[in-house]
Enzyme design. Structure first.
Site, PDB file in Angstrom:
ATOM      1  N   HIS A  50      -1.734 -27.328  14.769  1.00  0.00           N
ATOM      2  CA  HIS A  50      -0.277 -27.311  14.656  1.00  0.00           C
ATOM      3  C   HIS A  50       0.279 -28.684  15.035  1.00  0.00           C
ATOM      4  O   HIS A  50      -0.449 -29.545  15.550  1.00  0.00           O
ATOM      5  CB  HIS A  50       0.327 -26.224  15.548  1.00  0.00           C
ATOM      6  CG  HIS A  50      -0.096 -26.307  16.974  1.00  0.00           C
ATOM      7  ND1 HIS A  50      -0.966 -25.424  17.551  1.00  0.00           N
ATOM      8  CD2 HIS A  50       0.218 -27.205  17.927  1.00  0.00           C
ATOM      9  CE1 HIS A  50      -1.163 -25.771  18.802  1.00  0.00           C
ATOM     10  NE2 HIS A  50      -0.462 -26.853  19.055  1.00  0.00           N
TER      11      HIS A  50
HETATM   12  C1  T46 Z   1      -0.955 -27.920  22.050  1.00  0.00           C
HETATM   13  C2  T46 Z   1      -2.396 -27.718  22.379  1.00  0.00           C
HETATM   14  C3  T46 Z   1      -3.049 -28.952  22.914  1.00  0.00           C
HETATM   15  C4  T46 Z   1       2.671 -19.738  26.240  1.00  0.00           C
HETATM   16  O1  T46 Z   1       3.166 -18.604  26.379  1.00  0.00           O
HETATM   17  N1  T46 Z   1       3.128 -20.796  26.989  1.00  0.00           N
HETATM   18  C5  T46 Z   1       2.622 -22.044  26.872  1.00  0.00           C
HETATM   19  O2  T46 Z   1       3.075 -22.959  27.585  1.00  0.00           O
HETATM   20  C6  T46 Z   1       1.591 -22.261  25.917  1.00  0.00           C
HETATM   21  C7  T46 Z   1       1.002 -23.656  25.737  1.00  0.00           C
HETATM   22  C8  T46 Z   1       1.131 -21.207  25.171  1.00  0.00           C
HETATM   23  N2  T46 Z   1       1.658 -19.967  25.355  1.00  0.00           N
HETATM   24  C9  T46 Z   1       1.124 -18.852  24.563  1.00  0.00           C
HETATM   25  C10 T46 Z   1       1.418 -18.921  23.081  1.00  0.00           C
HETATM   26  C11 T46 Z   1       0.235 -18.185  22.472  1.00  0.00           C
HETATM   27  O3  T46 Z   1       0.507 -16.814  22.450  1.00  0.00           O
HETATM   28  O4  T46 Z   1      -0.293 -18.858  24.692  1.00  0.00           O
HETATM   29  C12 T46 Z   1      -0.897 -18.440  23.478  1.00  0.00           C
HETATM   30  C13 T46 Z   1      -1.920 -19.470  22.994  1.00  0.00           C
HETATM   31  O5  T46 Z   1      -1.230 -20.666  22.590  1.00  0.00           O
HETATM   32  P1  T46 Z   1      -1.754 -21.587  21.398  1.00  0.00           P
HETATM   33  O6  T46 Z   1      -2.432 -20.775  20.377  1.00  0.00           O
HETATM   34  O7  T46 Z   1      -0.585 -22.421  20.944  1.00  0.00           O
HETATM   35  O8  T46 Z   1      -2.826 -22.493  22.159  1.00  0.00           O
HETATM   36  P2  T46 Z   1      -3.561 -23.807  21.618  1.00  0.00           P
HETATM   37  O9  T46 Z   1      -4.619 -24.135  22.588  1.00  0.00           O
HETATM   38  O10 T46 Z   1      -3.932 -23.671  20.197  1.00  0.00           O
HETATM   39  O11 T46 Z   1      -2.425 -24.959  21.692  1.00  0.00           O
HETATM   40  C14 T46 Z   1      -1.990 -25.409  22.959  1.00  0.00           C
HETATM   41  C15 T46 Z   1      -0.474 -25.620  22.948  1.00  0.00           C
HETATM   42  O12 T46 Z   1       0.175 -24.411  22.523  1.00  0.00           O
HETATM   43  C16 T46 Z   1      -0.062 -26.738  22.025  1.00  0.00           C
HETATM   44  O13 T46 Z   1       1.275 -27.105  22.299  1.00  0.00           O
HETATM   45  O14 T46 Z   1      -0.550 -28.996  21.665  1.00  0.00           O
HETATM   46  O15 T46 Z   1      -2.636 -26.627  23.291  1.00  0.00           O
END
Ligand code: T46
Length: 134
Positions: A50
């Site tokens: 993303h």
């Molecule tokens: C990024 C990379 C490096 C939250 O509720 N609060 C938060 O602060 C974050 C970061 C995530 N979440 C929830 C949203 C999703 O339901 O945690 C779940 C997993 O998040 P996501 O699929 O976005 O995780 P990554 O590791 O793919 O991405 C994360 C960050 O979201 C993103 O901003 O740059 O790490």
């Protein structure tokens, strides 16, 4: 200009070990509004996939290593993070993908904003259309 913006962080070493510290607006170009970390990531996992509209972040491999692919719609670069005293600054409108997490690795992220689900661009074609308009 390179997509890879590494920031060297202070490292205080003495016989007891090393200490690194980070102050918002001093070592990194934003106030820290949020901290989160990724851990217990299976080796075959891929995270990210993303871009963000408004968020700037600093990624640090506080333990172990992982690879980060960066893509601004014009070029792509992959960087390995493996030093707890080095951060990778990722600006908004940069697509990122993370993989090859080593066993026990921890990715700590300092973020310029609180979590906002609508700040994410999660579809690569949407991302390309958005950056082409800029
Ligand atoms: C990024 C990379 C490096 C939250 O509720 N609060 C938060 O602060 C974050 C970061 C995530 N979440 C929830 C949203 C999703 O339901 O945690 C779940 C997993 O998040 P996501 O699929 O976005 O995780 P990554 O590791 O793919 O991405 C994360 C960050 O979201 C993103 O901003 O740059 O790490």
């Amino acid at each position: 200009m390179s997509l890879v913006k590494r920031i060297s962080l202070p490292k205080i070493s003495d016989p007891r070990g090393n200490l690194t510290f980070i102050e918002g607006q001093r070592h990194i170009p934003f106030e820290i509004r949020r901290v989160y970390y990724l851990y217990d990531v299976p080796a075959e996992s891929e995270r990210g996939g993303h871009a963000h509209r408004n968020l700037t972040q600093l990624l640090i491999a506080v333990s172990g290593s992982f690879d980060v692919l960066l893509d601004d719609g014009k070029s792509r670069e992959t960087v390995t993070l493996n030093k707890p005293y080095e951060g990778l600054l990722i600006d908004c409108f940069v697509w990122r993908e993370m993989k090859n997490f080593s066993s026990g690795s921890v990715c700590m992220v300092l973020a310029s904003r609180v979590y906002e689900a609508d700040d994410y661009i999660r579809d690569y074609q949407d991302f390309m259309r958005t950056v082409r308009k800029e």
